[in-house]
Design a protein around this motif. Structure first.
Motif, mmCIF file in Angstrom:
data_model
loop_
_atom_site.group_PDB
_atom_site.id
_atom_site.type_symbol
_atom_site.label_atom_id
_atom_site.label_comp_id
_atom_site.label_asym_id
_atom_site.label_seq_id
_atom_site.Cartn_x
_atom_site.Cartn_y
_atom_site.Cartn_z
ATOM 1 N N GLU A 21 29.971 -46.253 -22.800
ATOM 2 C CA GLU A 21 28.900 -45.157 -24.018
ATOM 3 C C GLU A 21 28.513 -44.575 -23.487
ATOM 4 N N GLY A 22 27.885 -43.017 -24.115
ATOM 5 C CA GLY A 22 27.555 -42.170 -24.015
ATOM 6 C C GLY A 22 25.823 -42.938 -23.762
ATOM 7 N N GLU A 23 25.184 -41.797 -22.634
ATOM 8 C CA GLU A 23 23.972 -42.495 -22.177
ATOM 9 C C GLU A 23 23.052 -41.136 -21.678
ATOM 10 N N ILE A 24 21.660 -41.346 -22.360
ATOM 11 C CA ILE A 24 20.716 -39.684 -22.402
ATOM 12 C C ILE A 24 20.458 -39.229 -20.830
ATOM 13 N N PRO A 25 20.755 -38.883 -20.793
ATOM 14 C CA PRO A 25 20.040 -37.896 -19.537
ATOM 15 C C PRO A 25 19.284 -37.464 -19.299
ATOM 16 N N ILE A 42 20.787 -29.541 -27.391
ATOM 17 C CA ILE A 42 21.712 -29.818 -28.139
ATOM 18 C C ILE A 42 21.114 -30.886 -29.663
ATOM 19 N N LEU A 43 20.592 -31.583 -28.931
ATOM 20 C CA LEU A 43 20.323 -33.067 -29.894
ATOM 21 C C LEU A 43 19.069 -32.890 -30.304
ATOM 22 N N HIS A 45 18.546 -29.131 -31.792
ATOM 23 C CA HIS A 45 19.173 -28.471 -33.033
ATOM 24 C C HIS A 45 20.354 -28.017 -33.084
ATOM 25 N N PRO A 46 21.181 -29.426 -33.883
ATOM 26 C CA PRO A 46 22.467 -29.663 -33.763
ATOM 27 C C PRO A 46 23.386 -28.703 -34.860
ATOM 28 N N TYR A 47 23.649 -28.020 -34.498
ATOM 29 C CA TYR A 47 24.956 -27.121 -34.716
ATOM 30 C C TYR A 47 24.407 -26.160 -34.911
ATOM 31 N N LYS A 48 23.347 -25.727 -34.368
ATOM 32 C CA LYS A 48 22.420 -24.435 -33.912
ATOM 33 C C LYS A 48 23.192 -23.296 -33.423
ATOM 34 N N TYR A 49 23.176 -23.931 -32.025
ATOM 35 C CA TYR A 49 23.042 -23.434 -30.803
ATOM 36 C C TYR A 49 24.896 -22.704 -30.333
ATOM 37 N N THR A 50 25.738 -22.125 -29.927
ATOM 38 C CA THR A 50 26.994 -21.902 -29.721
ATOM 39 C C THR A 50 27.287 -22.452 -27.940
ATOM 40 N N SER A 51 28.054 -22.271 -27.762
ATOM 41 C CA SER A 51 27.788 -22.668 -25.920
ATOM 42 C C SER A 51 27.305 -21.552 -24.762
ATOM 43 N N ASP A 52 27.933 -20.335 -25.450
ATOM 44 C CA ASP A 52 26.580 -19.127 -24.905
ATOM 45 C C ASP A 52 25.622 -20.010 -24.786
ATOM 46 N N ASP A 53 24.973 -19.690 -25.958
ATOM 47 C CA ASP A 53 23.641 -19.861 -26.230
ATOM 48 C C ASP A 53 23.039 -20.905 -24.835
ATOM 49 N N ILE A 54 24.297 -21.584 -25.027
ATOM 50 C CA ILE A 54 23.569 -23.126 -24.319
ATOM 51 C C ILE A 54 23.525 -22.270 -22.919
ATOM 52 N N LEU A 55 24.548 -22.100 -22.450
ATOM 53 C CA LEU A 55 24.675 -21.516 -21.053
ATOM 54 C C LEU A 55 23.568 -20.784 -20.329
ATOM 55 N N PHE A 56 23.320 -19.568 -21.802
ATOM 56 C CA PHE A 56 22.590 -18.275 -21.154
ATOM 57 C C PHE A 56 20.984 -19.110 -21.069
ATOM 58 N N ASN A 57 20.898 -19.567 -22.413
ATOM 59 C CA ASN A 57 19.458 -19.630 -21.863
ATOM 60 C C ASN A 57 18.889 -21.685 -20.812
ATOM 61 N N ILE A 108 26.160 -32.819 -30.388
ATOM 62 C CA ILE A 108 27.382 -33.899 -29.223
ATOM 63 C C ILE A 108 26.959 -35.431 -30.318
ATOM 64 N N TYR A 109 28.179 -35.630 -29.983
ATOM 65 C CA TYR A 109 28.222 -37.358 -30.013
ATOM 66 C C TYR A 109 28.692 -38.452 -28.779
ATOM 67 N N ALA A 110 27.943 -39.838 -28.964
ATOM 68 C CA ALA A 110 27.846 -40.453 -28.253
ATOM 69 C C ALA A 110 29.144 -41.411 -27.845
ATOM 70 N N LYS A 111 29.594 -41.022 -26.607
ATOM 71 C CA LYS A 111 31.359 -42.351 -26.702
ATOM 72 C C LYS A 111 30.640 -43.528 -26.876
ATOM 73 N N GLY A 112 31.952 -44.463 -27.814
ATOM 74 C CA GLY A 112 31.372 -45.594 -28.214
ATOM 75 C C GLY A 112 30.917 -45.587 -29.778
ATOM 76 N N THR A 113 30.956 -44.014 -30.212
ATOM 77 C CA THR A 113 29.652 -44.275 -32.039
ATOM 78 C C THR A 113 31.456 -43.807 -32.860
ATOM 79 N N PRO A 114 31.135 -44.855 -34.066
ATOM 80 C CA PRO A 114 32.013 -43.815 -35.402
ATOM 81 C C PRO A 114 32.175 -42.382 -35.065
ATOM 82 N N GLU A 115 31.366 -41.445 -35.081
ATOM 83 C CA GLU A 115 31.577 -39.796 -34.948
ATOM 84 C C GLU A 115 31.983 -39.525 -34.313
#
Length: 136
Positions: A21-25, A42-43, A45-57, A108-115
């Motif tokens: 199941e998903g663990e919080i780092p 990501i958590l 601001h869901p659906y606010k950033y792209t991968s490029d935004d996350i990696l560059f920031n 992001i969605y944790a493994k083991g969840t309905p989502e």
């Protein structure tokens, strides 16, 4: 300019991910880790950033870039290829799937969840897996 963005895609947890199941780092020794930085951004601001935004920031914050240097730095950063979020510890170690919407924004969605289960079975999405930590 190169990109790490995906569109209408779900990155599933790596086959050799050690958690069911998903663990919080967490930060380690008081320092933010790659996984904890990405998770928090990501958590919060869901659906606010792209991968490029996350990696560059993440890079810019680590390097202390601000103002015009930060704007100029983004273009330079993506002049060469960069590892995408398939290589992120979120999917490799911590059990988090990454969903990209039609505009490339992520959540992001944790493994083991309905989502997670719903996205992993959605035929409308492209599917790929996070990179394995060990060779097969």
């Amino acid at each position: 300019m190169k990109t790490t963005n995906y569109f209408n895609t779900f990155i599933e947890v790596a086959d050799d991910c050690p958690v069911a199941e998903g663990e919080i780092p967490r930060a380690r020794n008081g320092k933010v880790t790659v996984a904890s930085y990405q998770f928090d951004m990501i958590l919060a601001h869901p659906y606010k950033y792209t991968s490029d935004d996350i990696l560059f920031n993440q890079y810019a914050d680590k390097e202390g870039l601000a103002g015009q240097a930060r704007k100029d730095g983004r273009k330079a950063y993506f002049q060469t290829g960069r590892a995408c979020l398939r290589a992120s510890p979120l999917g490799k170690r911590y059990g988090w799937g990454i969903h990209y919407d039609a505009e490339g924004r992520i959540a992001i969605y944790a493994k083991g969840t309905p989502e997670y289960d719903r996205f992993s079975k959605d035929p409308q999405l492209q599917h790929t897996k996070a990179m394995r930590s060990k060779k097969a």
